[in-house]
Design a protein around this motif. Structure first.
Motif, PDB file in Angstrom:
ATOM      1  N   SER A 187      40.588  49.913  31.155  1.00 47.16           N
ATOM      2  CA  SER A 187      40.052  50.586  32.342  1.00 47.16           C
ATOM      3  C   SER A 187      39.980  50.557  33.843  1.00 47.16           C
ATOM      4  N   ARG A 188      39.924  49.585  33.956  1.00 47.61           N
ATOM      5  CA  ARG A 188      40.749  49.209  35.788  1.00 47.61           C
ATOM      6  C   ARG A 188      41.380  48.295  35.605  1.00 47.61           C
ATOM      7  N   LEU A 189      41.375  47.478  37.125  1.00 43.34           N
ATOM      8  CA  LEU A 189      41.923  46.307  36.971  1.00 43.34           C
ATOM      9  C   LEU A 189      41.685  46.538  38.673  1.00 43.34           C
ATOM     10  N   GLU A 190      40.908  46.067  39.219  1.00 41.88           N
ATOM     11  CA  GLU A 190      40.347  44.858  40.546  1.00 41.88           C
ATOM     12  C   GLU A 190      41.363  44.137  40.824  1.00 41.88           C
ATOM     13  N   CYS A 191      41.482  44.424  42.363  1.00 39.72           N
ATOM     14  CA  CYS A 191      41.954  42.893  43.483  1.00 39.72           C
ATOM     15  C   CYS A 191      41.199  42.662  43.752  1.00 39.72           C
ATOM     16  N   ASP A 192      40.227  42.250  44.638  1.00 38.96           N
ATOM     17  CA  ASP A 192      40.053  41.895  46.064  1.00 38.96           C
ATOM     18  C   ASP A 192      40.354  40.754  46.752  1.00 38.96           C
ATOM     19  N   LEU A 193      40.733  40.731  47.672  1.00 37.66           N
ATOM     20  CA  LEU A 193      40.713  39.527  48.770  1.00 37.66           C
ATOM     21  C   LEU A 193      39.774  39.095  48.528  1.00 37.66           C
ATOM     22  N   MET A 194      39.040  37.858  48.693  1.00 39.12           N
ATOM     23  CA  MET A 194      38.021  36.538  48.449  1.00 39.12           C
ATOM     24  C   MET A 194      38.169  35.431  50.365  1.00 39.12           C
ATOM     25  N   LEU A 195      37.418  35.212  50.513  1.00 37.92           N
ATOM     26  CA  LEU A 195      37.346  34.095  51.411  1.00 37.92           C
ATOM     27  C   LEU A 195      36.110  32.728  50.461  1.00 37.92           C
ATOM     28  N   LEU A 196      36.822  31.914  50.106  1.00 37.20           N
ATOM     29  CA  LEU A 196      36.044  31.079  49.715  1.00 37.20           C
ATOM     30  C   LEU A 196      35.536  30.473  50.386  1.00 37.20           C
ATOM     31  N   ASP A 197      34.794  29.832  50.654  1.00 39.05           N
ATOM     32  CA  ASP A 197      33.549  28.843  51.117  1.00 39.05           C
ATOM     33  C   ASP A 197      33.390  26.885  50.050  1.00 39.05           C
ATOM     34  N   LYS A 198      34.715  26.394  50.466  1.00 40.65           N
ATOM     35  CA  LYS A 198      34.628  25.327  49.898  1.00 40.65           C
ATOM     36  C   LYS A 198      33.233  24.273  49.636  1.00 40.65           C
ATOM     37  N   GLU A 199      32.605  24.102  50.431  1.00 35.00           N
ATOM     38  CA  GLU A 199      31.836  23.323  50.847  1.00 35.00           C
ATOM     39  C   GLU A 199      30.909  23.870  50.147  1.00 35.00           C
ATOM     40  N   THR A 200      30.235  25.195  50.291  1.00 44.09           N
ATOM     41  CA  THR A 200      29.193  25.955  49.075  1.00 44.09           C
ATOM     42  C   THR A 200      29.435  26.368  47.938  1.00 44.09           C
ATOM     43  N   ARG A 254      41.603  34.054  48.776  1.00 47.00           N
ATOM     44  CA  ARG A 254      42.219  34.112  47.608  1.00 47.00           C
ATOM     45  C   ARG A 254      42.288  35.620  46.947  1.00 47.00           C
ATOM     46  N   PHE A 255      42.518  35.817  45.754  1.00 49.31           N
ATOM     47  CA  PHE A 255      42.951  36.756  45.353  1.00 49.31           C
ATOM     48  C   PHE A 255      41.760  37.318  44.797  1.00 49.31           C
ATOM     49  N   ARG A 256      41.773  37.460  44.034  1.00 44.72           N
ATOM     50  CA  ARG A 256      40.304  37.804  42.940  1.00 44.72           C
ATOM     51  C   ARG A 256      40.754  39.145  41.828  1.00 44.72           C
ATOM     52  N   THR A 257      41.050  38.678  40.929  1.00 48.81           N
ATOM     53  CA  THR A 257      41.771  39.718  39.779  1.00 48.81           C
ATOM     54  C   THR A 257      41.017  39.869  38.759  1.00 48.81           C
ATOM     55  N   ARG A 258      40.493  41.211  38.047  1.00 47.66           N
ATOM     56  CA  ARG A 258      39.774  41.488  37.256  1.00 47.66           C
ATOM     57  C   ARG A 258      40.299  42.835  36.498  1.00 47.66           C
ATOM     58  N   LEU A 259      40.451  42.263  35.183  1.00 43.64           N
ATOM     59  CA  LEU A 259      40.881  43.286  34.102  1.00 43.64           C
ATOM     60  C   LEU A 259      39.010  43.903  33.572  1.00 43.64           C
ATOM     61  N   ILE A 260      39.259  45.040  33.893  1.00 43.88           N
ATOM     62  CA  ILE A 260      37.822  45.008  33.109  1.00 43.88           C
ATOM     63  C   ILE A 260      38.411  46.371  31.816  1.00 43.88           C
ATOM     64  N   PHE A 261      37.687  45.797  30.783  1.00 39.26           N
ATOM     65  CA  PHE A 261      37.992  47.278  29.925  1.00 39.26           C
ATOM     66  C   PHE A 261      37.199  47.830  29.505  1.00 39.26           C
ATOM     67  N   ALA A 262      37.606  48.411  28.587  1.00 35.97           N
ATOM     68  CA  ALA A 262      36.438  49.613  28.378  1.00 35.97           C
ATOM     69  C   ALA A 262      35.355  49.508  28.143  1.00 35.97           C
ATOM     70  N   ASP A 263      34.819  48.480  27.046  1.00 41.46           N
ATOM     71  CA  ASP A 263      33.725  47.847  26.580  1.00 41.46           C
ATOM     72  C   ASP A 263      32.648  47.129  27.394  1.00 41.46           C
ATOM     73  N   ASN A 264      33.525  46.936  28.395  1.00 42.63           N
ATOM     74  CA  ASN A 264      33.119  46.007  29.960  1.00 42.63           C
ATOM     75  C   ASN A 264      32.952  44.933  29.792  1.00 42.63           C
ATOM     76  N   VAL A 265      34.372  44.097  29.048  1.00 43.11           N
ATOM     77  CA  VAL A 265      34.870  42.162  28.829  1.00 43.11           C
ATOM     78  C   VAL A 265      35.425  42.585  30.246  1.00 43.11           C
ATOM     79  N   GLN A 266      36.008  41.758  30.496  1.00 44.49           N
ATOM     80  CA  GLN A 266      36.401  41.280  31.626  1.00 44.49           C
ATOM     81  C   GLN A 266      37.102  39.854  31.961  1.00 44.49           C
ATOM     82  N   SER A 267      38.111  39.901  32.151  1.00 43.69           N
ATOM     83  CA  SER A 267      38.898  38.874  32.297  1.00 43.69           C
ATOM     84  C   SER A 267      39.436  38.519  33.798  1.00 43.69           C
ATOM     85  N   ILE A 268      39.499  37.746  34.026  1.00 42.30           N
ATOM     86  CA  ILE A 268      39.224  36.838  35.643  1.00 42.30           C
ATOM     87  C   ILE A 268      40.554  36.160  35.806  1.00 42.30           C
ATOM     88  N   ASP A 269      41.187  36.041  37.400  1.00 46.54           N
ATOM     89  CA  ASP A 269      41.887  35.586  37.562  1.00 46.54           C
ATOM     90  C   ASP A 269      42.177  34.828  38.809  1.00 46.54           C
TER      91      ASP A 269
END
Length: 131
Positions: A47-60, A106-121
């Motif tokens: 259904s969609r492919l989402e890619c977001d730029l994220m800031l990761l705090d490694k300490e928390t 980092r970039f967080r990429t999510r592949l979302i299928f029609a039944d809301n199942v996700q794969s994340i990279d």
């Protein structure tokens, strides 16, 4: 019954992988690459492919979204036979600050299928001061 149990134990969610041409960049640089998509063994509609730029705090170990890099809506059935390639291009915000040792982008990429199942990279990038 056994097939249902196998499907539950060996859930095949499909795969997404963002392949970047560069991982070390300056703020304001344009980054490119491609998304590689592969479906589960049982064909599913994306259904969609989402890619977001994220800031990761490694300490928390927490993430904060910087901004949406791309969202691609689609209605395509993919299977596990071949990789589907989709081009990726994004310009980093010029206001991005270089991170300390306790944080990274980092970039967080999510592949979302029609039944809301996700794969994340996740793909980490490093900000540099010169090329």
């Amino acid at each position: 019954m056994i097939n249902t149990l196998k499907k539950w134990i060996y859930r095949d969610k499909g795969k997404v992988d963002l392949m970047l041409n560069h991982h070390s960049l300056l703020p304001g640089d344009k980054i490119s690459g491609e998304f590689l998509l592969k479906g589960p063994k049982s064909k599913k509609k994306v259904s969609r492919l989402e890619c977001d730029l994220m800031l990761l705090d490694k300490e928390t170990n927490t993430e904060k979204m910087v901004e949406v890099a791309t969202t691609i809506y689609m209605s395509k059935v993919i299977d596990d036979k071949d990789w589907t390639k989709i081009p990726f291009s994004y310009t980093l915000p010029a206001s991005m600050a270089k991170c300390s040792d306790d944080a990274s982008y980092r970039f967080r990429t999510r592949l979302i299928f029609a039944d809301n199942v996700q794969s994340i990279d996740h793909d980490e990038i490093k900000l540099t001061e010169t090329h």
